[in-house]
Every structure is written in C-alpha cells, then in structure tokens.
Design a protein around this motif. Structure first.
Motif, PDB file in Angstrom:
ATOM      1  N   ARG A 141       0.845  -1.188   0.000  1.00 59.09           N
ATOM      2  CA  ARG A 141       0.000   0.000   0.000  1.00 59.09           C
ATOM      3  C   ARG A 141       0.882   1.240   0.000  1.00 59.09           C
ATOM      4  N   ASP A 142       0.518   2.242  -0.793  1.00 56.27           N
ATOM      5  CA  ASP A 142       1.240   3.512  -0.804  1.00 56.27           C
ATOM      6  C   ASP A 142       1.146   4.124   0.595  1.00 56.27           C
ATOM      7  N   PRO A 143       2.261   4.580   1.172  1.00 56.98           N
ATOM      8  CA  PRO A 143       2.219   5.135   2.532  1.00 56.98           C
ATOM      9  C   PRO A 143       1.270   6.330   2.683  1.00 56.98           C
ATOM     10  N   ARG A 151      -6.491   2.500  -2.445  1.00 59.34           N
ATOM     11  CA  ARG A 151      -6.734   3.192  -3.709  1.00 59.34           C
ATOM     12  C   ARG A 151      -5.456   3.292  -4.533  1.00 59.34           C
ATOM     13  N   VAL A 152      -4.306   3.272  -3.853  1.00 62.14           N
ATOM     14  CA  VAL A 152      -3.007   3.380  -4.526  1.00 62.14           C
ATOM     15  C   VAL A 152      -2.064   2.347  -3.909  1.00 62.14           C
ATOM     16  N   VAL A 153      -1.436   1.552  -4.769  1.00 62.07           N
ATOM     17  CA  VAL A 153      -0.439   0.595  -4.296  1.00 62.07           C
ATOM     18  C   VAL A 153       0.856   0.784  -5.078  1.00 62.07           C
ATOM     19  N   LEU A 154       1.940   0.428  -4.437  1.00 58.90           N
ATOM     20  CA  LEU A 154       3.255   0.465  -5.070  1.00 58.90           C
ATOM     21  C   LEU A 154       3.635  -0.953  -5.451  1.00 58.90           C
ATOM     22  N   GLY A 155       4.302  -1.078  -6.577  1.00 56.83           N
ATOM     23  CA  GLY A 155       4.689  -2.398  -7.053  1.00 56.83           C
ATOM     24  C   GLY A 155       6.158  -2.470  -7.409  1.00 56.83           C
ATOM     25  N   CYS A 167      10.022  -0.369 -10.735  1.00 59.13           N
ATOM     26  CA  CYS A 167       9.103   0.204  -9.753  1.00 59.13           C
ATOM     27  C   CYS A 167       7.922   0.845 -10.476  1.00 59.13           C
ATOM     28  N   PHE A 168       6.712   0.590  -9.954  1.00 63.26           N
ATOM     29  CA  PHE A 168       5.514   1.164 -10.557  1.00 63.26           C
ATOM     30  C   PHE A 168       4.467   1.413  -9.485  1.00 63.26           C
ATOM     31  N   ARG A 169       3.422   2.103  -9.873  1.00 66.36           N
ATOM     32  CA  ARG A 169       2.302   2.330  -8.961  1.00 66.36           C
ATOM     33  C   ARG A 169       1.020   1.992  -9.690  1.00 66.36           C
TER      34      ARG A 169
END
Length: 179
Positions: A141-143, A151-155, A167-169
């Motif tokens: 999860r995006d901090p 609603r926003v995750v980091l990958g 790295c992506f979102r």
C-alpha cells in the motif's frame, strides 16, 4: 535517473503496509516510478494501461490500450521482457502506434497470472506470479493512502535477467475488467 531515485522508490515501497491478496481485487491503472530502469518510459510508449485482478486465480497481468481506445489483456509470453531485448526497443510515439496495431493479435482472454502471499524485501504481502514468464510483481500500500480500501499501491516487478526491480504504482480504476 540516479541510484538515489531507485533507493528512494525502494524506501517508499518498504514503508508501505503489506496487503492481503483480496485487497487487490479489481481493475488498476498503472504508471512507472522513474528510477533509471530499462522499462522506464517503455511500457507507457507501448500503451501499458495496468492490471486486472478478478480473483486470486484470475488475473490479467498486462493490460494495454490499443489505437481504438480498447483496453486488452495481452499474452505475456508474446512480449519482450528480457533485458537484452528491452534495451533495443524504440521509445518513439511512432513505435508505440505501430505496436498498438498488433495488440489484437497479442490479446488473450485467459488469465495469465495468480495472486499469492509472498515474502519480498523482508515482509509478506500480496504478489502476482506470472504463469509462463519468470516475473513476480510484489505490492504494498502507498504510505500516503490511508482510506479503508486501498486506492493506490506500489509495485516492484522482479524479472529474471534484470539486476534491479522495475518500480511502478497502481491506482484503483472504475469500470469493468479487460475483455
């Protein structure tokens, strides 16, 4: 981009909360997080749209938008993911338009990945395991995303042949999945 950009992206990923696989169910719009990786800017040039997770065992790992505006799931086995191949692909708008013409030929209606809980960078979180290519995408999860539903995750994409992760979102999208 510099090594510092990569380090900042990894620090941000590490600061994110782990996710259960069910938190990813839905359709997600993707974008690269610039770090100097060979994929930076390349996926966008070729129309990368995002990912769709209908269930833990029914995943479209690569959604691309074609010239007709339609979002399609593409067959990962037909896309060049090897580092040696990616370095020679043109990044021009013309190359992207040409590739978009091929999207219907590369499309698949079958799931090509699964979600599983996997340990990555010292913590267990949701990860997408591709069925036929040596790629694993890990998610946190995006901090800055603090709502009940992510609603926003980091990958981080870990691909054999690449020394560093891509790295992506992903941002949760409205609407139906690809098809």
């Amino acid at each position: 981009m510099s090594r510092g950009d990569r380090d900042r992206a990894l620090e941000r990923f590490d600061a994110g909360e782990p996710l259960p696989t069910s938190a990813l169910h839905g359709r997600w719009r993707g974008s690269a997080v610039p770090t100097g990786h060979v994929l930076d800017g390349l996926l966008g040039t070729y129309g990368w749209w995002g990912k769709a997770f209908r269930s833990d065992d029914d995943v479209d790992p690569l959604l691309f938008e074609g010239r007709d505006g339609r979002v399609r799931a593409l067959e990962p086995r037909l896309l060049p993911l090897a580092a040696r191949t990616l370095g020679v692909l043109p990044r021009s708008a013309a190359a992207g338009r040409l590739a978009a013409v091929a999207h219907p030929l590369l499309a698949t209606r079958r799931p090509r990945a699964r979600l599983r809980a996997v340990e990555v960078r010292g913590r267990v979180s949701a990860a997408m395991v591709y069925d036929h290519v040596p790629v694993l995408d890990a998610f946190r999860r995006d901090p800055d995303d603090t709502g009940d539903l992510p609603r926003v995750v980091l990958g981080l994409m870990d691909c054999r042949g690449h020394a560093e992760p891509f790295c992506f979102r992903l941002e949760r999208a409205a609407g139906r999945t690809a098809g």
